[in-house]
Design a protein around this motif. Structure first.
Motif, PDB file in Angstrom:
ATOM      1  N   ASN A 190       0.856  -1.178   0.000  1.00  0.00           N
ATOM      2  CA  ASN A 190       0.000   0.000   0.000  1.00  0.00           C
ATOM      3  C   ASN A 190       0.893   1.229   0.000  1.00  0.00           C
ATOM      4  OD1 ASN A 190      -2.313   1.535   0.043  1.00  0.00           O
ATOM      5  ND2 ASN A 190      -2.807   1.128   2.191  1.00  0.00           N
ATOM      6  N   ASN A 191       0.665   2.126  -0.959  1.00  0.00           N
ATOM      7  CA  ASN A 191       1.507   3.321  -1.102  1.00  0.00           C
ATOM      8  C   ASN A 191       2.983   2.964  -1.253  1.00  0.00           C
ATOM      9  OD1 ASN A 191      -0.673   5.158  -0.908  1.00  0.00           O
ATOM     10  ND2 ASN A 191      -0.663   4.952   1.317  1.00  0.00           N
ATOM     11  N   ASP A 192       3.254   1.994  -2.110  1.00  0.00           N
ATOM     12  CA  ASP A 192       4.624   1.575  -2.439  1.00  0.00           C
ATOM     13  C   ASP A 192       5.404   1.051  -1.237  1.00  0.00           C
ATOM     14  OD1 ASP A 192       4.503   1.843  -5.125  1.00  0.00           O
ATOM     15  OD2 ASP A 192       5.662   3.681  -5.273  1.00  0.00           O
ATOM     16  N   ASP A 220      -6.750   1.077 -10.544  1.00  0.00           N
ATOM     17  CA  ASP A 220      -7.580   1.239  -9.360  1.00  0.00           C
ATOM     18  C   ASP A 220      -9.052   1.515  -9.667  1.00  0.00           C
ATOM     19  OD1 ASP A 220      -7.312   3.756 -10.407  1.00  0.00           O
ATOM     20  OD2 ASP A 220      -6.242   4.611  -8.690  1.00  0.00           O
ATOM     21  N   SER A 221      -9.510   1.061 -10.833  1.00  0.00           N
ATOM     22  CA  SER A 221     -10.920   1.231 -11.187  1.00  0.00           C
ATOM     23  C   SER A 221     -11.321   0.137 -12.169  1.00  0.00           C
ATOM     24  CB  SER A 221     -11.151   2.605 -11.824  1.00  0.00           C
ATOM     25  OG  SER A 221     -10.523   2.684 -13.095  1.00  0.00           O
ATOM     26  N   TRP A 222     -12.632  -0.085 -12.265  1.00  0.00           N
ATOM     27  CA  TRP A 222     -13.112  -1.079 -13.216  1.00  0.00           C
ATOM     28  C   TRP A 222     -12.802  -0.651 -14.643  1.00  0.00           C
ATOM     29  CZ3 TRP A 222     -13.884  -5.552 -11.286  1.00  0.00           C
ATOM     30  CH2 TRP A 222     -14.420  -5.714 -10.011  1.00  0.00           C
ATOM     31  N   ASP A 223     -12.852   0.647 -14.911  1.00  0.00           N
ATOM     32  CA  ASP A 223     -12.552   1.145 -16.251  1.00  0.00           C
ATOM     33  C   ASP A 223     -11.114   0.825 -16.643  1.00  0.00           C
ATOM     34  OD1 ASP A 223     -13.072   2.885 -18.641  1.00  0.00           O
ATOM     35  OD2 ASP A 223     -11.495   4.080 -17.711  1.00  0.00           O
ATOM     36  N   ASN A 250      -7.528  -0.181  -0.507  1.00  0.00           N
ATOM     37  CA  ASN A 250      -8.352   1.027  -0.426  1.00  0.00           C
ATOM     38  C   ASN A 250      -9.773   0.825  -0.951  1.00  0.00           C
ATOM     39  OD1 ASN A 250      -6.238   2.658   0.673  1.00  0.00           O
ATOM     40  ND2 ASN A 250      -5.303   2.757  -1.343  1.00  0.00           N
ATOM     41  N   ASN A 251     -10.190  -0.432  -1.043  1.00  0.00           N
ATOM     42  CA  ASN A 251     -11.583  -0.787  -1.351  1.00  0.00           C
ATOM     43  C   ASN A 251     -12.080  -0.208  -2.674  1.00  0.00           C
ATOM     44  OD1 ASN A 251     -11.763  -2.093   1.202  1.00  0.00           O
ATOM     45  ND2 ASN A 251     -12.232  -0.138   2.173  1.00  0.00           N
ATOM     46  N   GLY A 301     -15.307  -3.693   1.395  1.00  0.00           N
ATOM     47  CA  GLY A 301     -15.024  -5.126   1.354  1.00  0.00           C
ATOM     48  C   GLY A 301     -13.670  -5.461   1.957  1.00  0.00           C
ATOM     49  N   THR A 302     -13.466  -6.714   2.284  1.00  0.00           N
ATOM     50  CA  THR A 302     -12.177  -7.169   2.794  1.00  0.00           C
ATOM     51  C   THR A 302     -11.186  -7.286   1.639  1.00  0.00           C
ATOM     52  OG1 THR A 302     -12.691  -9.508   2.474  1.00  0.00           O
ATOM     53  CG2 THR A 302     -13.332  -8.516   4.588  1.00  0.00           C
ATOM     54  N   PHE A 303      -9.921  -7.448   1.970  1.00  0.00           N
ATOM     55  CA  PHE A 303      -8.892  -7.638   0.942  1.00  0.00           C
ATOM     56  C   PHE A 303      -9.238  -8.859   0.101  1.00  0.00           C
ATOM     57  CE2 PHE A 303      -4.740  -8.898  -0.727  1.00  0.00           C
ATOM     58  CZ  PHE A 303      -4.192  -7.677  -1.081  1.00  0.00           C
ATOM     59  N   ARG A 304      -9.649  -9.919   0.745  1.00  0.00           N
ATOM     60  CA  ARG A 304     -10.019 -11.144   0.024  1.00  0.00           C
ATOM     61  C   ARG A 304     -11.198 -10.898  -0.914  1.00  0.00           C
ATOM     62  NH1 ARG A 304      -9.594 -16.897   0.789  1.00  0.00           N
ATOM     63  NH2 ARG A 304     -11.326 -17.920  -0.273  1.00  0.00           N
ATOM     64  N   GLU A 305     -12.183 -10.175  -0.456  1.00  0.00           N
ATOM     65  CA  GLU A 305     -13.364  -9.900  -1.280  1.00  0.00           C
ATOM     66  C   GLU A 305     -13.014  -9.052  -2.501  1.00  0.00           C
ATOM     67  OE1 GLU A 305     -16.851 -10.101   2.162  1.00  0.00           O
ATOM     68  OE2 GLU A 305     -15.805  -8.207   1.775  1.00  0.00           O
TER      69      GLU A 305
END
Length: 227
Positions: free
Chosen positions: A13-15, A180-183, A204-205, A211-215
């Motif tokens: 997270n954040n490098d 970081d997006s569906w697009d 960062n959901n 959601g959890t990291f797994r989700e």
């Protein structure tokens, strides 16, 4: 996953590698993801070695990404990749000395291409300069390249950089950073690089609200398989 493009889950997270990376991996190792990695900062070396062993025990491919830009720091990262037993070393600004060091060792060297600076890392240079640099590093010992496409400061990466880059570079290409997006995920899957990384977006959901990291990973896997 049915899609041939490799998802590389980064426990960062954040490098920076998250402190509970081992715990997160244990909770997610049964998922349909072969490639896992983390950064060279955030954990003591002994913890890194333990995490790599756990990943390999679960039949995963392991990736270390080094964001340092100096030759001395890059070489330190290369030696760390060997010491910990990684399968791939991503990042570092390319130096022939690093490529020569790794030439007869296990980790495959996938350095950054283009001008890299800052933290988190930024990609600079013209599209042609970035492409030519990638060709240079592939001719001089690199096995693939790490392209920070969505960290590019000059123009929208989708307009030209990724399309032209993948059209001209024949070696394996990993698209890393800020997917970081569906697009963006959809565009990456359409471009079909060798692989791509997601790390901070999972923490960062960005794919499952609250959601959890797994989700987060499960949702992305589902999307890739239905693509």
């Amino acid at each position: 996953m049915s899609n041939s493009v490799k998802l590389i889950v980064m426990l960062t997270n954040n490098d920076r590698t998250v402190e509970n990376a081992n715990e997160i991996f244990e909770n997610c190792k049964d998922l349909e993801v072969e490639c896992w990695g983390f950064k060279d900062i955030g954990l003591p070396v002994a913890e890194m070695q333990k995490l790599v062993k756990n990943m390999k025990r679960a039949n995963k491919k392991t990736f270390l990404e080094v964001v340092s830009i100096g030759e001395k720091e890059g070489m330190k990262g290369a030696k760390l990749s060997v010491e910990c037993g990684f399968d791939y070393l991503m990042g570092t600004v390319f130096y022939e000395k690093i490529a020569d060091y790794l030439i007869d060792k296990h980790p495959k060297y996938y350095p950054f291409c283009g001008k890299i600076y800052g933290h988190p890392s930024i990609l600079d240079g013209s599209v042609d300069e970035i492409i030519n640099h990638a060709k240079y590093v592939l001719k001089n010992g690199a096995k693939g390249v790490d392209l920070l496409a969505y960290r590019y400061i000059k123009e929208d990466a989708d307009k030209r950089l990724i399309r032209d880059f993948l059209g001209q570079i024949k070696g394996p290409v990993i698209l890393a950073g800020s997917i970081d997006s569906w697009d963006r995920l959809e565009k990456v899957l359409n471009y079909k690089p060798w692989g791509f990384t997601i790390g901070s977006a999972f923490f960062n959901n960005k794919f499952v609200k609250n959601g959890t990291f797994r989700e987060q990973i499960e949702k992305v896997i589902e999307y890739i398989n239905n693509d």
